[in-house]
Design an enzyme around this catalytic site. Structure first.
Site, short mmCIF file in Angstrom:
data_model
loop_
_atom_site.label_atom_id
_atom_site.label_comp_id
_atom_site.label_asym_id
_atom_site.label_seq_id
_atom_site.Cartn_x
_atom_site.Cartn_y
_atom_site.Cartn_z
N GLY A 19 0.84 -1.20 0.00
CA GLY A 19 0.00 0.00 0.00
C GLY A 19 0.87 1.24 0.00
N CYS A 20 0.33 2.31 0.53
CA CYS A 20 1.02 3.60 0.59
C CYS A 20 2.36 3.47 1.31
CB CYS A 20 0.13 4.61 1.31
SG CYS A 20 0.94 6.17 1.67
#
Length: 186
Positions: free
Chosen positions: A14-15
């Site tokens: 993810g981020c």
């Protein structure tokens, strides 16, 4: 830490602000670098990666001392930090740049990554099918300087306070209880 004994691992969950913000808290992690890997564009920018057209994932590359923290422990952390059953997304972050991916550089690392995936699946923590890619690392591109240690520099930024901060708190609680955080954080 003795820099001669450091090993490196690169993964995406993810981020990269979320991933990077917690890895530096672990004993045995010497450094982390947010960046991009797995795509076809040379020297991509954040804006280019965000389009989803470069093929790159947001990743974190870390240097760690395997005498203090093992590859297997780092894989446990990796699967704690994100949901490996979400294809090309984590929460509200959607796109191939947010995919779950472990990059390896040797066949031994590939085997360890495959084994870690099996171990995590066997826990039954996630009910869906794992979509984590295990891929050879061809090239790692460090992200722009302002992404490095982003959460630490911007804890009150809206995304950081709403998403990253709660993830860091949950991580500190869990891994603090296991005695894996840097001593100054316990």
């Amino acid at each position: 830490m003795d820099k001669q004994n450091l090993e490196y691992i690169t993964f995406g969950g993810g981020c990269f602000w979320c991933v990077d913000s917690v890895l530096d808290l672990l004993q045995g992690v010497e450094s982390t670098t947010s960046g991009y890997a797995g795509g076809h564009k040379e020297n991509p920018t954040y804006e280019e990666v965000c389009t989803g057209n470069t093929g790159h994932a947001e990743v974190v590359q870390m240097a760690y001392d395997p005498r203090i923290i093992s590859y297997e422990q780092l894989m446990e952390v990796f699967y704690f930090l994100h949901d490996p059953t979400q294809l090309n997304r984590q929460g509200n972050d959607i796109g191939t740049q947010y995919r779950s991916v472990i990059y390896y550089t040797t066949e031994a690392e590939k085997q360890k990554a495959e084994e870690a995936l099996k171990v995590s699946e066997a826990t039954g923590k996630y009910s869906g099918k794992y979509v984590t890619e295990i891929t050879k690392l061809d090239k790692f591109y460090p992200a722009e300087q302002y992404h490095q240690g982003y959460y630490e520099a911007n804890p009150t930024q809206p995304f950081c306070s709403a998403v990253v901060g709660p993830k860091v708190a949950k991580f500190k609680k869990h891994y603090g209880d296991l005695g894996m955080l840097r001593p100054e954080l316990d």
